[in-house]
Every structure is written in structure tokens, then in C-alpha cells.
Motif scaffolding. Structure first.
Motif, short mmCIF file in Angstrom:
data_model
loop_
_atom_site.label_atom_id
_atom_site.label_comp_id
_atom_site.label_asym_id
_atom_site.label_seq_id
_atom_site.Cartn_x
_atom_site.Cartn_y
_atom_site.Cartn_z
N SER A 190 29.16 17.17 0.27
CA SER A 190 29.48 18.47 0.86
C SER A 190 28.81 18.63 2.22
O SER A 190 29.42 19.14 3.17
N SER A 191 27.57 18.17 2.33
CA SER A 191 26.86 18.25 3.62
C SER A 191 27.54 17.39 4.67
O SER A 191 27.68 17.80 5.83
N LYS A 192 27.96 16.19 4.28
CA LYS A 192 28.65 15.31 5.22
C LYS A 192 29.95 15.95 5.68
O LYS A 192 30.31 15.88 6.87
N GLU A 193 30.68 16.58 4.76
CA GLU A 193 31.92 17.24 5.13
C GLU A 193 31.64 18.39 6.10
O GLU A 193 32.39 18.60 7.06
N SER A 194 30.57 19.14 5.85
CA SER A 194 30.22 20.25 6.74
C SER A 194 29.88 19.75 8.13
O SER A 194 30.28 20.34 9.14
#
Length: 134
Positions: free
Chosen positions: A119-123
């Protein structure tokens, strides 16, 4: 009688100054109350921690004394006292080894929070694309 201000009534400036002074006094009073409460809480927490430390120390002493009693109990079965103390020590080492292996098994089950990482990478990717104007 004029529609002007009555001499008994304070001006808007006086009202604002009074409100500011009262608010400042209230904030100072609340801060003092918080300090007093936190001091009492800190003293209670420190005293509680000290009592936990004393209890742990006494428990350690009890374990030592119980270990000596166990060794003398084994010695009462007819074994030499040195051998009895060795038996008790080996039992403790086996218990310790078992705890180490159980802890290692649990540690191997620990995984990284993969969904959070994804999720952090996507953000980050979404923010980068916004920064590029896409």
C-alpha cells in the motif's frame, strides 16, 4: 438620551482585553493543574515500578533458594550433593534450551507487514505520478 455608548458599559476594546486576560489566566490555571496531576501520577508510577522491581528481586531470591532446596532434596535420595546440584543445573539448562527453541520457532513466524508495504509503494507511485502531472 443619545444612541451612543453609556459610560457604565465597557468598550469593545475593554471587553476583548478582559476576555484575553481571562483566557490567559484560565490557560495558566489549567497548565498548573495538569502539572500537579502529572507529578502525582509520576510519583505513583515510580513507586509502582519500584515495587515491581522489588517483587522481581524477591522472586529471584526465592528461585535460588528453591533451587538449593531441590538440590538438597535430590541429595536426600542418596546422591552426592555436588551431583544433586549438577542435576538441578542441568534441568534448568534444559528448560532454558526449550524456551530458546520455542522462541526461535515463534520468531521464524514473524513476517513483514506485506499489505502495508504494498500500500505504501502504491501511495508513493501515485504521488510521483501526480508530481509529474500525469
Amino acid at each position: 438620551m443619545s444612541m451612543g455608548q453609556n459610560e457604565d458599559e465597557p468598550t469593545v476594546g475593554q471587553l476583548v482585553a478582559n476576555a484575553s486576560r481571562d483566557l490567559s489566566s484560565l490557560v495558566r490555571s489549567e497548565l498548573e493543574l495538569a502539572k500537579t496531576e502529572l507529578k502525582k501520577t509520576a510519583v505513583a508510577a515510580g513507586t509502582g515500578a519500584g515495587m515491581f522491581g522489588a517483587a522481581a528481586f524477591l522472586a529471584l531470591l526465592a528461585i535460588i533458594l528453591l533451587s538449593i532446596a531441590a538440590a538438597y532434596g535430590v541429595s536426600a535420595l542418596g546422591l552426592h550433593p555436588a551431583l544433586s546440584f549438577l542435576i538441578v543445573a542441568v534441568v534448568y539448562l534444559l528448560i532454558g534450551a526449550g524456551l530458546v527453541f520455542a522462541g526461535l520457532r515463534l520468531m521464524k513466524k514473524v513476517k513483514a507487514p506485506q499489505r502495508t508495504i504494498d500500500s505504501s509503494k502504491e501511495s508513493v507511485e501515485a504521488l510521483k505520478s501526480i508530481g509529474k502531472g500525469d
